[in-house]
Motif scaffolding. Sequence first.
Motif, PDB file in Angstrom:
ATOM      1  N   TRP A   2      23.710  52.935 111.186  1.00  0.00           N
ATOM      2  CA  TRP A   2      24.460  53.413 109.920  1.00  0.00           C
ATOM      3  C   TRP A   2      24.231  54.754 110.176  1.00  0.00           C
ATOM      4  O   TRP A   2      23.098  55.338 110.194  1.00  0.00           O
ATOM      5  N   ASP A   3      25.557  55.464 109.759  1.00  0.00           N
ATOM      6  CA  ASP A   3      25.511  56.855 109.613  1.00  0.00           C
ATOM      7  C   ASP A   3      25.740  57.404 108.140  1.00  0.00           C
ATOM      8  O   ASP A   3      26.445  57.328 107.440  1.00  0.00           O
ATOM      9  N   HIS A   4      24.447  57.691 107.586  1.00  0.00           N
ATOM     10  CA  HIS A   4      24.288  58.131 106.011  1.00  0.00           C
ATOM     11  C   HIS A   4      24.938  59.281 105.707  1.00  0.00           C
ATOM     12  O   HIS A   4      25.029  59.770 104.522  1.00  0.00           O
ATOM     13  N   SER A   5      25.509  59.949 106.778  1.00  0.00           N
ATOM     14  CA  SER A   5      26.187  61.188 106.354  1.00  0.00           C
ATOM     15  C   SER A   5      27.831  61.035 105.985  1.00  0.00           C
ATOM     16  O   SER A   5      28.494  61.688 105.454  1.00  0.00           O
ATOM     17  N   VAL A   6      28.223  59.765 106.236  1.00  0.00           N
ATOM     18  CA  VAL A   6      29.646  59.463 105.983  1.00  0.00           C
ATOM     19  C   VAL A   6      29.873  59.434 104.256  1.00  0.00           C
ATOM     20  O   VAL A   6      28.832  58.504 103.660  1.00  0.00           O
ATOM     21  N   ASP A   7      30.807  59.911 103.803  1.00  0.00           N
ATOM     22  CA  ASP A   7      30.853  59.761 102.379  1.00  0.00           C
ATOM     23  C   ASP A   7      31.873  58.595 102.075  1.00  0.00           C
ATOM     24  O   ASP A   7      33.198  58.351 102.485  1.00  0.00           O
ATOM     25  N   PHE A   8      31.227  57.727 101.381  1.00  0.00           N
ATOM     26  CA  PHE A   8      32.101  56.357 100.861  1.00  0.00           C
ATOM     27  C   PHE A   8      32.967  56.575  99.712  1.00  0.00           C
ATOM     28  O   PHE A   8      33.661  55.603  99.156  1.00  0.00           O
ATOM     29  N   LYS A   9      32.704  57.573  98.865  1.00  0.00           N
ATOM     30  CA  LYS A   9      33.337  57.757  97.487  1.00  0.00           C
ATOM     31  C   LYS A   9      34.801  57.662  97.632  1.00  0.00           C
ATOM     32  O   LYS A   9      35.447  58.644  98.385  1.00  0.00           O
TER      33      LYS A   9
ATOM     34  N   ALA B 150      26.140  41.776 106.186  1.00  0.00           N
ATOM     35  CA  ALA B 150      27.466  41.993 105.133  1.00  0.00           C
ATOM     36  C   ALA B 150      26.871  41.357 103.902  1.00  0.00           C
ATOM     37  O   ALA B 150      27.339  41.846 102.783  1.00  0.00           O
ATOM     38  N   ASN B 151      26.042  40.517 103.698  1.00  0.00           N
ATOM     39  CA  ASN B 151      25.804  39.851 102.611  1.00  0.00           C
ATOM     40  C   ASN B 151      24.931  40.773 101.811  1.00  0.00           C
ATOM     41  O   ASN B 151      24.914  40.892 100.391  1.00  0.00           O
ATOM     42  N   GLN B 152      24.283  41.931 102.397  1.00  0.00           N
ATOM     43  CA  GLN B 152      23.483  42.715 101.729  1.00  0.00           C
ATOM     44  C   GLN B 152      24.215  44.277 101.585  1.00  0.00           C
ATOM     45  O   GLN B 152      24.197  44.882 100.654  1.00  0.00           O
ATOM     46  N   VAL B 153      25.108  44.323 102.502  1.00  0.00           N
ATOM     47  CA  VAL B 153      25.955  45.544 102.603  1.00  0.00           C
ATOM     48  C   VAL B 153      26.923  45.695 101.367  1.00  0.00           C
ATOM     49  O   VAL B 153      27.225  46.620 100.592  1.00  0.00           O
ATOM     50  N   VAL B 154      27.846  44.472 101.078  1.00  0.00           N
ATOM     51  CA  VAL B 154      28.687  44.443 100.322  1.00  0.00           C
ATOM     52  C   VAL B 154      28.237  44.892  98.617  1.00  0.00           C
ATOM     53  O   VAL B 154      28.930  45.672  98.049  1.00  0.00           O
ATOM     54  N   PRO B 155      27.306  44.257  98.146  1.00  0.00           N
ATOM     55  CA  PRO B 155      27.014  44.515  96.924  1.00  0.00           C
ATOM     56  C   PRO B 155      26.179  46.285  96.622  1.00  0.00           C
ATOM     57  O   PRO B 155      26.534  46.668  95.642  1.00  0.00           O
ATOM     58  N   ALA B 156      25.819  46.462  97.742  1.00  0.00           N
ATOM     59  CA  ALA B 156      25.138  47.764  97.524  1.00  0.00           C
ATOM     60  C   ALA B 156      26.282  48.777  97.645  1.00  0.00           C
ATOM     61  O   ALA B 156      26.156  49.639  96.909  1.00  0.00           O
ATOM     62  N   LEU B 157      27.303  48.562  98.574  1.00  0.00           N
ATOM     63  CA  LEU B 157      28.535  49.496  98.545  1.00  0.00           C
ATOM     64  C   LEU B 157      29.083  49.611  97.063  1.00  0.00           C
ATOM     65  O   LEU B 157      29.978  50.482  96.600  1.00  0.00           O
ATOM     66  N   LEU B 158      29.233  48.214  96.485  1.00  0.00           N
ATOM     67  CA  LEU B 158      30.143  48.113  95.228  1.00  0.00           C
ATOM     68  C   LEU B 158      28.978  48.612  93.949  1.00  0.00           C
ATOM     69  O   LEU B 158      29.589  49.057  93.167  1.00  0.00           O
TER      70      LEU B 158
ATOM     71  N   ASP C 113      26.086  50.528  93.774  1.00  0.00           N
ATOM     72  CA  ASP C 113      25.401  51.864  94.015  1.00  0.00           C
ATOM     73  C   ASP C 113      26.359  52.981  93.731  1.00  0.00           C
ATOM     74  O   ASP C 113      27.222  53.056  94.342  1.00  0.00           O
ATOM     75  N   SER C 114      26.025  53.723  92.612  1.00  0.00           N
ATOM     76  CA  SER C 114      26.830  54.958  92.296  1.00  0.00           C
ATOM     77  C   SER C 114      26.948  55.978  93.509  1.00  0.00           C
ATOM     78  O   SER C 114      27.903  56.583  93.414  1.00  0.00           O
ATOM     79  N   LYS C 115      25.951  55.864  94.200  1.00  0.00           N
ATOM     80  CA  LYS C 115      26.165  57.047  95.302  1.00  0.00           C
ATOM     81  C   LYS C 115      27.323  56.605  96.504  1.00  0.00           C
ATOM     82  O   LYS C 115      27.831  57.522  97.080  1.00  0.00           O
ATOM     83  N   TYR C 116      27.825  55.309  96.613  1.00  0.00           N
ATOM     84  CA  TYR C 116      28.925  55.121  97.330  1.00  0.00           C
ATOM     85  C   TYR C 116      30.187  54.982  96.767  1.00  0.00           C
ATOM     86  O   TYR C 116      31.254  55.624  97.119  1.00  0.00           O
ATOM     87  N   ASP C 117      30.282  54.405  95.470  1.00  0.00           N
ATOM     88  CA  ASP C 117      31.415  54.499  94.381  1.00  0.00           C
ATOM     89  C   ASP C 117      32.839  54.248  95.320  1.00  0.00           C
ATOM     90  O   ASP C 117      33.723  55.031  95.162  1.00  0.00           O
ATOM     91  N   VAL C 118      32.845  53.148  96.013  1.00  0.00           N
ATOM     92  CA  VAL C 118      34.096  52.777  96.905  1.00  0.00           C
ATOM     93  C   VAL C 118      35.350  52.451  95.803  1.00  0.00           C
ATOM     94  O   VAL C 118      35.208  51.895  94.707  1.00  0.00           O
ATOM     95  N   ALA C 119      36.381  52.717  96.822  1.00  0.00           N
ATOM     96  CA  ALA C 119      37.616  52.448  95.757  1.00  0.00           C
ATOM     97  C   ALA C 119      37.997  50.953  96.037  1.00  0.00           C
ATOM     98  O   ALA C 119      38.395  50.303  95.052  1.00  0.00           O
TER      99      ALA C 119
ATOM    100  N   ASN D 234      32.830  39.115  91.996  1.00  0.00           N
ATOM    101  CA  ASN D 234      33.625  39.407  90.704  1.00  0.00           C
ATOM    102  C   ASN D 234      34.437  40.785  90.546  1.00  0.00           C
ATOM    103  O   ASN D 234      35.070  40.957  89.596  1.00  0.00           O
ATOM    104  N   ASP D 235      33.836  41.890  91.171  1.00  0.00           N
ATOM    105  CA  ASP D 235      34.273  43.096  91.160  1.00  0.00           C
ATOM    106  C   ASP D 235      35.675  42.897  91.621  1.00  0.00           C
ATOM    107  O   ASP D 235      35.983  42.766  92.707  1.00  0.00           O
ATOM    108  N   PRO D 236      36.484  43.810  90.536  1.00  0.00           N
ATOM    109  CA  PRO D 236      37.944  43.869  90.815  1.00  0.00           C
ATOM    110  C   PRO D 236      38.253  44.590  92.126  1.00  0.00           C
ATOM    111  O   PRO D 236      39.423  44.522  92.650  1.00  0.00           O
ATOM    112  N   ARG D 237      37.285  45.366  92.767  1.00  0.00           N
ATOM    113  CA  ARG D 237      37.698  46.172  93.832  1.00  0.00           C
ATOM    114  C   ARG D 237      37.276  45.221  95.053  1.00  0.00           C
ATOM    115  O   ARG D 237      37.585  45.680  96.163  1.00  0.00           O
ATOM    116  N   MET D 238      36.834  44.161  94.911  1.00  0.00           N
ATOM    117  CA  MET D 238      36.695  43.256  96.110  1.00  0.00           C
ATOM    118  C   MET D 238      37.698  42.283  96.394  1.00  0.00           C
ATOM    119  O   MET D 238      38.275  41.591  95.545  1.00  0.00           O
TER     120      MET D 238
END
Length: 551
Positions: A212-219, A232-240, A242-248, A356-360
């Motif tokens: 994992w490259d923690h320098s990548v900006d996911f926002k 994947a079961n752990q990554v998906v909810p973390a990206l959705l 955690d405000s640090k990632y705030d993916v589209a 249930n997140d609309p971004r998913m």
Amino acid sequence: MSSITLTKESHTNPAKFRVKYENSNKILNPGAANKSIINDALPALTTTSKVAIIGAGFGGIGMAIKTIKDLKVDDVTIFERHDNFGGTWYSNTYPGCASDIPALWYSYSYALASNWTRIQPPQYEMEEYIQRIVDQFKLREKARFETSIDKCVFNEESGMWTLYGHDMKTGQRLEHKCPILVSCSGGLVHPAQFQAEGLETFKGKYMHSAIWDHSVDFKGKNVVIVGNGCSANQVVPALLNDSKYDVASITQIARSKHHIMPPVPKVLLWIYNLLSFHYYGLLLVRWLVIILAELRFPLYKGNGFLSRFVRWINVKLSEHYIRNNAPKEFQDKLTPDFKIGCKRLIFDYKYVPSLNDPRMNLTNESIKKVVEDGIILTNGEFVKADIIVACTGYNISKSFKLPIETTKGKSVNQYWDTEGPSAYRTLLVKNIPNLFLIGGPNSATGHSSVVMAIENGIEYYKKVAKPILEGKEKSVVVKTEAYDRWFNDIQAELRKSVFGSAFGGCVSWYSNGSVNSTAFAWSQLYYWYITKFPNYKDLIYQPVTETKKTA
């Protein structure tokens, strides 16, 4: 035996408890630039020890502790490619990474932590526990980090191993001699990289969850997650979440399905906190978890009434959880049609509710090709992507490539390439004396703790290796007929089990289709028994006075 208290420094400074991306990429990515090379201009470094251990994860640490404390052998060297202890818990740092079973079971029985923040704590807290153990038992002076062991050769005449390796920073060669070699390299080491037409043309960022490259900006980015297993079961909810990632958006390519179980009951954390004041209270909770897990074992094998009943109960639990927490349009995409346990069970933390997140978006369609700005699915649909994350697991077969041989031409790889990876009682290989595999072939289970399996294996090693370390015997090796009998027996038993088999109805990392070299076929109680009580009739000890022995 004692309990330990974590400082929780890992929560305020998680970066201190994870590998640096550039180091991880250099070691784990076959295509990375600046791979370590051997520098022949430097003189070879020669070292010795009584026991050499390859790998500084749970297996290597536990092996060193028990060798020093129980066998009273302080002359131990641990070789590790990374720059710190921890193994997979040091190198796997993706968002949401956490223990997938209760940590009180996924830890050493003789050093239980009294203040885990969660029943399934995050990666950095697991790594803090490991570092705490290392310091408590003063193991840092025993380790040689950033060292690659390239080949190991056993001399039948001298009864000594020679390990050939090199320093990954300077390239200096290393030759290390020892009578006992222990491989604790583990199976979850080599990331199985995502392969797809056009990936090289992708102009966004691609990464594997294990590097994992923690320098990548996911926002604000559109993310494609490939895979539907534990990571994947752990990554998906973390990206959705955690405000640090705030993916589209996230589009998850669920190429296969898994039985997702409800989260571990919260009452277990309450009981743990209630009894955490004393080591024996912690041990009681640990055994409660073990017993409850062992009660689930019948679902993994056979088709008798008890097996079918336990399967039915667990399938209903999984289906009920998904039906009550996942969006209706995703429920069929999450529900497998093979026997439960054929793939490793996933005990959910936040994944299913996060759908249930609309971004998913979740799809079972495969990727046809990758283009510059996204992917094209097999149904022709285009999915925009700025980042592709491969949660595609590990190349287990590569982990079974051990460069271990003898001066008489016997080779671990030779046996495993022709017959399939195997080890007598998961620990010994025929015709390869004084070699012990911790976490070796067929040591994994679908319901248990790998740390418990590691401790069982170490108990076997302590008994069998003791005469060599005391100088009473020169070498020990398993009889060929015992090795072959074990292989035939466990493979026959696994064909009646669900682990990635025709009986289970799925394909998984447990098996390559012909030989299952990953899963243990029986209960952990039986594993404890066969490691606690070695059958010495299956072993050949060579006396120190012998100068020659027929293989």
